[in-house]
Write a protein that holds these residues in place. Sequence first.
Motif, PDB file in Angstrom:
ATOM      1  N   GLU A 350       0.677  -1.234  -0.030  1.00 33.85           N
ATOM      2  CA  GLU A 350       0.131   0.007   0.061  1.00 33.85           C
ATOM      3  C   GLU A 350       0.949   1.341   0.110  1.00 33.85           C
ATOM      4  O   GLU A 350       1.993   1.180   0.574  1.00 33.85           O
ATOM      5  CB  GLU A 350      -0.828  -0.075   1.407  1.00 33.85           C
ATOM      6  CG  GLU A 350      -0.250   0.203   2.605  1.00 33.85           C
ATOM      7  CD  GLU A 350      -1.100  -0.023   3.727  1.00 33.85           C
ATOM      8  OE1 GLU A 350      -0.979   0.755   4.657  1.00 33.85           O
ATOM      9  OE2 GLU A 350      -1.995  -0.848   3.591  1.00 33.85           O
ATOM     10  N   ASN A 352       1.175   5.386   1.044  1.00 35.55           N
ATOM     11  CA  ASN A 352       0.440   6.374   1.567  1.00 35.55           C
ATOM     12  C   ASN A 352       1.454   7.793   1.314  1.00 35.55           C
ATOM     13  O   ASN A 352       2.357   7.664   1.859  1.00 35.55           O
ATOM     14  CB  ASN A 352       0.259   6.186   3.299  1.00 35.55           C
ATOM     15  CG  ASN A 352      -0.489   7.152   3.816  1.00 35.55           C
ATOM     16  OD1 ASN A 352      -0.977   8.231   3.358  1.00 35.55           O
ATOM     17  ND2 ASN A 352      -0.856   7.018   5.119  1.00 35.55           N
ATOM     18  N   THR A 470     -11.455   0.891   1.762  1.00 38.03           N
ATOM     19  CA  THR A 470     -10.367   1.890   1.666  1.00 38.03           C
ATOM     20  C   THR A 470     -10.707   2.926   2.883  1.00 38.03           C
ATOM     21  O   THR A 470     -11.942   3.253   3.227  1.00 38.03           O
ATOM     22  CB  THR A 470     -10.798   2.755   0.445  1.00 38.03           C
ATOM     23  OG1 THR A 470     -10.504   1.913  -0.973  1.00 38.03           O
ATOM     24  CG2 THR A 470      -9.714   3.991   0.253  1.00 38.03           C
ATOM     25  N   ASP A 473      -8.184   6.915   2.057  1.00 40.89           N
ATOM     26  CA  ASP A 473      -7.388   6.710   0.542  1.00 40.89           C
ATOM     27  C   ASP A 473      -6.521   5.612   0.844  1.00 40.89           C
ATOM     28  O   ASP A 473      -5.694   5.497  -0.060  1.00 40.89           O
ATOM     29  CB  ASP A 473      -6.754   7.788   0.291  1.00 40.89           C
ATOM     30  CG  ASP A 473      -7.947   9.076  -0.076  1.00 40.89           C
ATOM     31  OD1 ASP A 473      -8.679   8.754  -0.628  1.00 40.89           O
ATOM     32  OD2 ASP A 473      -7.576  10.240   0.317  1.00 40.89           O
ATOM     33  N   GLU A 475      -5.876   1.274   1.179  1.00 41.06           N
ATOM     34  CA  GLU A 475      -6.651   0.377   1.198  1.00 41.06           C
ATOM     35  C   GLU A 475      -6.265  -0.650   2.383  1.00 41.06           C
ATOM     36  O   GLU A 475      -5.211  -0.948   2.615  1.00 41.06           O
ATOM     37  CB  GLU A 475      -6.137  -0.567  -0.129  1.00 41.06           C
ATOM     38  CG  GLU A 475      -6.800   0.124  -1.396  1.00 41.06           C
ATOM     39  CD  GLU A 475      -6.821  -0.795  -2.701  1.00 41.06           C
ATOM     40  OE1 GLU A 475      -5.525  -1.359  -2.728  1.00 41.06           O
ATOM     41  OE2 GLU A 475      -7.429  -0.921  -3.554  1.00 41.06           O
TER      42      GLU A 475
END
Length: 478
Positions: A350, A352, A470, A473, A475
């Motif tokens: 993921e 960020n 989600t 924003d 997952e």
Amino acid sequence: MDNKKITSVDYNEAKENNQSKVNEDKKTKQKSNAQKIIPVLIVTIVSLLIILTCVLIAYYQIYNSSKQNANVLEGVYTASYYSMVDNVNNLAVDLSKYATLNTKQSKLSTMQDMMQDCNYILAGLSVLPIDEENVVSATKFFNQVNGVCEAYSTVLNKGEDLTVEQELLFDRIAIVVGEIKSNFNEQSFGMYDSNFNFVDASVFDGTGMNELSAGMGNLTSEAIEYPSMIFDGPFSTALETAEVKGLPEKEITEAEARNYLQNTVYSNRKDVEISFLQETNGDISTYDYEVSVDDKKFNAQVSKRGGLLITISGYAEGGDPIISKEEAQEMAKNFANNIGFESMESVWQEVNQNVAYINLAPVIDGVIMYPDLVKVKVDLTAQEIIGFEAVNYALNHVDREIEFNASVDEAEKLLGFDYIVIKSSKAIIRLDSGTEISAYEFITERIDGVYFYYIDANTLEFAKTMKLVTVKDVEKLI
């Protein structure tokens, strides 16, 4: 007898000769006295020099010892503080995730995560030099959150449902954690780049405050409206002692651990400085270091048993990503494989902002070994590894006898009809009970989203189901 007439000239000569002798005797005596004084002066000067040297040596030793102790303390404070901030952020994410859950099992799992977050936060609060009012209020709050999760887990484990009031309590907790998170993040922003010194900031003034406490903001009940808790748990619930199966029994020395960091973990870097901080004893005993690379500082832990990297903790630079998620995956995989973790493949990722979080697991004969999970944090701007965690690997990595008695087709038939299989894999998974089983992993797309199903490859029973959601924003699997 001859009589010689003594003249005035003779008298004067005799007088002068006599005076000359007196002067000569006087000089001889002075010279003798001087010769006696010189050794005394030499002894005195040498003695003074010896005393001065001893004083200087003592001062040097005291200075070096104090400096070394300060460096060790700085490392402990730094690691504790950033670990605490990380886990406050993790708790905020877990609370946000909890609001989206609708099954008992997913709620239980998230409560366990929140309890672990609280344990680490409480550990940081117990180490850091924070003023009494702040530390008491914050400790009590996180202690109570821990207790609430434990109490509510007991309710769910009995097969009962939580009341509406109990569920709403997590919303109120989330608000408070959000405030504390905001305080901590505001303080920690820029601390790393400004070479913040925790030892200097820990000195309390006459009011019982210090720079570290002031930067955290007011955490007392006067400033934060803490929710009324129904369960006041213990100060810190200890994690269960786990058997360490993934590390050899033979221990390495501190010098060997340092050499492993220098010549294996950071073998591709020439500008590395490694400082030993301390030994940490526990289920996984480690040698702890501060690592400086390009004026950036990281904390690293190497296991005493087997000499394997257990953690690296550091922070990302600000800026836009330069490398892609796929490049970060490859970087993480190569890093792990090069430092002693074999056959690692990316099983989850993921992103960020400009940080990628990559989960790796050994894939042996096409089977994903989920219990041996390793987590890697990649700065997409600086293009480097800034975080690493291999606790699960150290606890669980063993040679396994794997059985898949049922076929993948038999397992897939249990899914029904309203799905599209995105990917299927063989896997070893760990159940909440601690038991490991062989399973088929199905990543499927249904009308209401993406699901991960794990079906026992021997009993053809559903072992675990997770849904992809989600959260802000990002997952997450729940």
